[in-house]
Design a protein around this motif. Structure first.
Motif, PDB file in Angstrom:
ATOM      1  N   ILE A 320       4.772 -15.661  -5.721  1.00 43.03           N
ATOM      2  CA  ILE A 320       4.530 -14.398  -6.435  1.00 43.03           C
ATOM      3  C   ILE A 320       3.141 -13.872  -6.107  1.00 43.03           C
ATOM      4  CG2 ILE A 320       4.196 -13.380  -8.725  1.00 43.03           C
ATOM      5  CD1 ILE A 320       6.396 -15.263  -9.743  1.00 43.03           C
ATOM      6  N   CYS A 321       2.145 -14.769  -6.074  1.00 44.76           N
ATOM      7  CA  CYS A 321       0.776 -14.360  -5.769  1.00 44.76           C
ATOM      8  C   CYS A 321       0.675 -13.774  -4.362  1.00 44.76           C
ATOM      9  CB  CYS A 321      -0.171 -15.538  -5.924  1.00 44.76           C
ATOM     10  SG  CYS A 321      -1.916 -15.100  -5.704  1.00 44.76           S
ATOM     11  N   ILE A 322       1.366 -14.391  -3.400  1.00 45.85           N
ATOM     12  CA  ILE A 322       1.360 -13.867  -2.032  1.00 45.85           C
ATOM     13  C   ILE A 322       1.944 -12.460  -1.999  1.00 45.85           C
ATOM     14  CG2 ILE A 322       2.367 -14.168   0.265  1.00 45.85           C
ATOM     15  CD1 ILE A 322       2.196 -17.209  -0.211  1.00 45.85           C
ATOM     16  N   SER A 323       3.071 -12.275  -2.700  1.00 46.79           N
ATOM     17  CA  SER A 323       3.702 -10.948  -2.759  1.00 46.79           C
ATOM     18  C   SER A 323       2.789  -9.945  -3.451  1.00 46.79           C
ATOM     19  CB  SER A 323       5.035 -11.032  -3.518  1.00 46.79           C
ATOM     20  OG  SER A 323       5.934 -11.899  -2.881  1.00 46.79           O
ATOM     21  N   PHE A 324       2.188 -10.389  -4.540  1.00 44.92           N
ATOM     22  CA  PHE A 324       1.308  -9.501  -5.295  1.00 44.92           C
ATOM     23  C   PHE A 324       0.116  -9.074  -4.436  1.00 44.92           C
ATOM     24  CE2 PHE A 324      -2.282  -8.953  -8.319  1.00 44.92           C
ATOM     25  CZ  PHE A 324      -1.789  -7.859  -9.006  1.00 44.92           C
ATOM     26  N   GLN A 325      -0.432 -10.004  -3.689  1.00 41.57           N
ATOM     27  CA  GLN A 325      -1.564  -9.677  -2.825  1.00 41.57           C
ATOM     28  C   GLN A 325      -1.163  -8.648  -1.772  1.00 41.57           C
ATOM     29  OE1 GLN A 325      -3.514 -13.134  -0.913  1.00 41.57           O
ATOM     30  NE2 GLN A 325      -5.243 -12.588  -2.215  1.00 41.57           N
ATOM     31  N   LYS A 326       0.024  -8.814  -1.203  1.00 40.27           N
ATOM     32  CA  LYS A 326       0.527  -7.825  -0.248  1.00 40.27           C
ATOM     33  C   LYS A 326       0.601  -6.444  -0.897  1.00 40.27           C
ATOM     34  CE  LYS A 326       3.496 -10.774   2.663  1.00 40.27           C
ATOM     35  NZ  LYS A 326       4.887 -10.985   3.121  1.00 40.27           N
ATOM     36  N   SER A 327       1.119  -6.412  -2.117  1.00 43.59           N
ATOM     37  CA  SER A 327       1.254  -5.126  -2.806  1.00 43.59           C
ATOM     38  C   SER A 327      -0.098  -4.497  -3.087  1.00 43.59           C
ATOM     39  CB  SER A 327       2.041  -5.304  -4.108  1.00 43.59           C
ATOM     40  OG  SER A 327       1.279  -5.968  -5.102  1.00 43.59           O
ATOM     41  N   MET A 328      -1.103  -5.326  -3.384  1.00 45.14           N
ATOM     42  CA  MET A 328      -2.421  -4.789  -3.667  1.00 45.14           C
ATOM     43  C   MET A 328      -3.093  -4.234  -2.402  1.00 45.14           C
ATOM     44  SD  MET A 328      -2.737  -4.847  -6.902  1.00 45.14           S
ATOM     45  CE  MET A 328      -0.961  -4.538  -6.910  1.00 45.14           C
ATOM     46  N   PHE A 329      -2.746  -4.766  -1.238  1.00 39.10           N
ATOM     47  CA  PHE A 329      -3.242  -4.162  -0.004  1.00 39.10           C
ATOM     48  C   PHE A 329      -2.601  -2.789   0.212  1.00 39.10           C
ATOM     49  CE2 PHE A 329      -4.624  -8.524   1.333  1.00 39.10           C
ATOM     50  CZ  PHE A 329      -5.939  -8.191   1.605  1.00 39.10           C
ATOM     51  N   CYS A 330      -1.373  -2.617  -0.276  1.00 35.58           N
ATOM     52  CA  CYS A 330      -0.744  -1.291  -0.209  1.00 35.58           C
ATOM     53  C   CYS A 330      -1.434  -0.314  -1.159  1.00 35.58           C
ATOM     54  CB  CYS A 330       0.746  -1.400  -0.544  1.00 35.58           C
ATOM     55  SG  CYS A 330       1.729  -2.259   0.690  1.00 35.58           S
ATOM     56  N   VAL A 331      -1.750  -0.790  -2.372  1.00 34.74           N
ATOM     57  CA  VAL A 331      -2.466   0.058  -3.329  1.00 34.74           C
ATOM     58  C   VAL A 331      -3.850   0.405  -2.785  1.00 34.74           C
ATOM     59  CG1 VAL A 331      -3.413   0.199  -5.661  1.00 34.74           C
ATOM     60  CG2 VAL A 331      -1.191  -0.894  -5.285  1.00 34.74           C
ATOM     61  N   THR A 332      -4.516  -0.568  -2.167  1.00 38.64           N
ATOM     62  CA  THR A 332      -5.832  -0.324  -1.574  1.00 38.64           C
ATOM     63  C   THR A 332      -5.728   0.698  -0.448  1.00 38.64           C
ATOM     64  OG1 THR A 332      -6.530  -2.577  -2.109  1.00 38.64           O
ATOM     65  CG2 THR A 332      -7.824  -1.406  -0.455  1.00 38.64           C
ATOM     66  N   THR A 333      -4.669   0.604   0.359  1.00 40.19           N
ATOM     67  CA  THR A 333      -4.449   1.586   1.422  1.00 40.19           C
ATOM     68  C   THR A 333      -4.335   2.987   0.832  1.00 40.19           C
ATOM     69  OG1 THR A 333      -3.284  -0.031   2.799  1.00 40.19           O
ATOM     70  CG2 THR A 333      -2.940   2.289   3.316  1.00 40.19           C
ATOM     71  N   ALA A 334      -3.567   3.101  -0.249  1.00 40.75           N
ATOM     72  CA  ALA A 334      -3.399   4.402  -0.900  1.00 40.75           C
ATOM     73  C   ALA A 334      -4.731   4.943  -1.388  1.00 40.75           C
ATOM     74  CB  ALA A 334      -2.416   4.281  -2.061  1.00 40.75           C
ATOM     75  N   ALA A 335      -5.564   4.064  -1.967  1.00 41.30           N
ATOM     76  CA  ALA A 335      -6.883   4.492  -2.441  1.00 41.30           C
ATOM     77  C   ALA A 335      -7.764   4.922  -1.282  1.00 41.30           C
ATOM     78  CB  ALA A 335      -7.541   3.362  -3.226  1.00 41.30           C
ATOM     79  N   ILE A 336      -7.756   4.153  -0.191  1.00 48.58           N
ATOM     80  CA  ILE A 336      -8.578   4.486   0.978  1.00 48.58           C
ATOM     81  C   ILE A 336      -8.168   5.839   1.546  1.00 48.58           C
ATOM     82  CG2 ILE A 336      -9.089   3.851   3.367  1.00 48.58           C
ATOM     83  CD1 ILE A 336      -8.879   0.922   2.527  1.00 48.58           C
ATOM     84  N   LEU A 337      -6.869   6.029   1.737  1.00 52.58           N
ATOM     85  CA  LEU A 337      -6.388   7.287   2.324  1.00 52.58           C
ATOM     86  C   LEU A 337      -6.605   8.459   1.369  1.00 52.58           C
ATOM     87  CD1 LEU A 337      -3.058   6.100   4.023  1.00 52.58           C
ATOM     88  CD2 LEU A 337      -5.294   6.466   5.080  1.00 52.58           C
ATOM     89  N   GLY A 338      -6.465   8.205   0.077  1.00 48.72           N
ATOM     90  CA  GLY A 338      -6.646   9.281  -0.894  1.00 48.72           C
ATOM     91  C   GLY A 338      -8.085   9.745  -1.028  1.00 48.72           C
ATOM     92  N   LEU A 339      -9.037   8.876  -0.640  1.00 44.77           N
ATOM     93  CA  LEU A 339     -10.460   9.215  -0.758  1.00 44.77           C
ATOM     94  C   LEU A 339     -11.094   9.566   0.588  1.00 44.77           C
ATOM     95  CD1 LEU A 339     -11.453   6.370  -3.261  1.00 44.77           C
ATOM     96  CD2 LEU A 339     -11.221   8.800  -3.797  1.00 44.77           C
ATOM     97  N   MET A 340     -10.261   9.706   1.631  1.00 46.25           N
ATOM     98  CA  MET A 340     -10.792  10.042   2.959  1.00 46.25           C
ATOM     99  C   MET A 340     -11.658  11.299   2.891  1.00 46.25           C
ATOM    100  SD  MET A 340      -9.783   7.997   5.526  1.00 46.25           S
ATOM    101  CE  MET A 340      -9.795   9.051   6.954  1.00 46.25           C
ATOM    102  N   PRO A 341     -12.816  11.287   3.549  1.00 49.35           N
ATOM    103  CA  PRO A 341     -13.678  12.474   3.498  1.00 49.35           C
ATOM    104  C   PRO A 341     -13.064  13.704   4.161  1.00 49.35           C
ATOM    105  CG  PRO A 341     -14.567  10.816   5.002  1.00 49.35           C
ATOM    106  CD  PRO A 341     -13.450  10.168   4.256  1.00 49.35           C
ATOM    107  N   TYR A 342     -12.259  13.478   5.211  1.00 48.92           N
ATOM    108  CA  TYR A 342     -11.626  14.589   5.920  1.00 48.92           C
ATOM    109  C   TYR A 342     -10.189  14.213   6.281  1.00 48.92           C
ATOM    110  CZ  TYR A 342     -16.450  16.152   6.422  1.00 48.92           C
ATOM    111  OH  TYR A 342     -17.744  16.538   6.165  1.00 48.92           O
ATOM    112  N   PRO A 343      -9.314  15.202   6.492  1.00 47.90           N
ATOM    113  CA  PRO A 343      -7.927  14.895   6.870  1.00 47.90           C
ATOM    114  C   PRO A 343      -7.874  14.068   8.151  1.00 47.90           C
ATOM    115  CG  PRO A 343      -8.161  17.211   6.269  1.00 47.90           C
ATOM    116  CD  PRO A 343      -9.544  16.651   6.330  1.00 47.90           C
ATOM    117  N   LEU A 344      -6.915  13.161   8.222  1.00 43.36           N
ATOM    118  CA  LEU A 344      -6.791  12.294   9.394  1.00 43.36           C
ATOM    119  C   LEU A 344      -6.447  13.062  10.655  1.00 43.36           C
ATOM    120  CD1 LEU A 344      -4.909   9.206   7.894  1.00 43.36           C
ATOM    121  CD2 LEU A 344      -7.199   9.208   8.891  1.00 43.36           C
ATOM    122  N   ASP A 345      -5.776  14.207  10.489  1.00 42.32           N
ATOM    123  CA  ASP A 345      -5.377  14.978  11.672  1.00 42.32           C
ATOM    124  C   ASP A 345      -6.411  16.030  12.075  1.00 42.32           C
ATOM    125  OD1 ASP A 345      -5.082  16.660   9.538  1.00 42.32           O
ATOM    126  OD2 ASP A 345      -2.976  17.162   9.903  1.00 42.32           O
TER     127      ASP A 345
END
Length: 377
Positions: A320-345
């Motif tokens: 469960i912890c391994i799965s949870f950690q994977k999910s938290m990297f997805c949440v972290t990805t969402a936070a990183i992309l949502g706070l990007m200073p400029y659009p990726l494209d």
């Protein structure tokens, strides 16, 4: 002109390139989608219980210094008491562990507000009303004027984390519903769902008021300008995903042992760094969360664990912890992309450079995390 096409020499350059192309920190695979969606469904159910209790404590246990029945949400009975003592219950202690982590590490506008004269004025008014018939507590307040305001600060974090988790719980449960409908089939789609949810709730006001003697008293009024994303979500990621707190029994708290960094910014005890193997051991707070999620796992997650682990479900909490950690990297990805200073494209070289520096800053903090291990599962 700045050359933005050259490859980064960063040790996690692969993940920087993934993020720049709209992918996630976690690699996309059918198994990872099952892993992440299934564990987030279980987590969403647990978070619902957590946030309701945190809000109950903040609203109905305000400045109750010995809240013996705070985990009962106002429904105290012998049956529930026996169940509580037996341990057959939701472990609300983990919710408080996260709350205290946020309070301790601080950060964001909420932390700044709690040091403001405005907060002190509101808290003093509530304290005076709460204890107006209690000369002993008023005398204590005169002798130790910082004690009760600090208790109010803690109550604020009960409420703020409860409001944050209410949004996240609904977000994770709707993700599971969309997966069941066939709308979610890849990790980037999981990340997009979370990112869109964070963006939609970004400006949601975080407020807090308590009822005393039939009247409502503001602690965080709307005018304070405290919002969901900047003042609860980002500090939560910082305090719980990255910094965390050292687990009792795994490191020494003795200053002479030098096992804990003196600078809190160097803490790397958060969810993204934790080794899943000690889960289940004494003094490891996430064990409580894994125990809670164990009760709400979808059937397809059980099947996945039986196929993946030689031990079947004998090491269920670790799985469960391994799965949870994977999910938290997805949440972290969402936070990183949502706070990007400029659009990726963006084709502007200055924007591309700023995005590169921004992403490398995040990756600097993830060098010692479980990122590589999570992608090797």
């Amino acid at each position: 002109m700045i050359d933005t096409t050259s490859k980064s020499s960063h040790p996690l350059a692969l993940f920087i390139e993934r993020l720049k192309t709209g992918e996630a920190l976690l690699k996309d695979s059918k198994e990872n989608v099952l892993d992440v969606v299934g564990i987030l469904k279980s987590y969403g159910i647990v978070l619902e219980a957590y946030y309701k209790n945190l809000l109950y404590i903040s609203e109905h246990q305000f400045l109750v210094l010995f809240p013996f029945f705070k985990y009962f949400n106002g429904d105290v009975s012998l049956k529930k008491l026996l169940k509580h003592w037996w341990g057959d219950r939701i472990n609300y202690e983990y919710a408080e562990y996260c709350m205290k982590g946020m309070l301790w590490h601080g950060g964001g506008g909420l932390d700044n507000y709690l040091d403001s004269p405005e907060f002190m004025e509101y808290s003093q008014k509530a304290i005076a009303v709460k204890f107006k018939r209690n000369p002993l507590m008023l005398g204590l307040h005169q002798l130790f004027p910082d004690y009760l305001p600090e208790q109010v600060r803690q109550q604020v974090y009960y409420s703020a984390l409860g409001q944050f988790w209410r949004v996240m719980s609904e977000m994770f449960l709707s993700l599971s519903d969309r997966y069941d409908l066939g709308e979610i089939q890849s990790i980037p789609q999981v990340v997009d769902h979370i990112k869109n949810g964070l963006v939609a709730a970004a400006s949601l006001p975080i407020t807090y008021a308590v009822k005393l003697d039939g009247c409502s008293y503001d602690i965080i009024p709307t005018s304070a300008g405290i919002t969901f994303l900047a003042d609860t979500a980002v500090p939560y990621v910082e305090a719980i995903f990255f910094r965390g707190t050292p687990f009792s029994g795994t490191v020494s708290y003795n200053a002479q042992a030098h096992q804990i960094p003196p600078d809190l910014t160097r803490f790397d005890y958060g969810a993204l760094y934790a080794d899943p193997l000690p889960i289940g051991g004494s003094g490891i707070p996430p064990t409580l969360l894994m125990q809670d999620m164990r009760h709400y796992l979808p059937d397809y997650i059980h099947e996945l664990y039986r196929d993946r682990s030689r031990r079947g479900e004998d090491d269920l909490r670790v799985q469960i912890c391994i799965s949870f950690q994977k999910s938290m990297f997805c949440v972290t990805t969402a936070a990183i992309l949502g706070l990007m200073p400029y659009p990726l494209d963006s084709q502007d070289p200055a924007h591309q450079k700023a995005n590169q520096v921004y992403l490398e800053g995040w990756m600097d903090r993830l060098v010692t995390s479980q990122l590589i291990e999570a992608n090797s599962q």
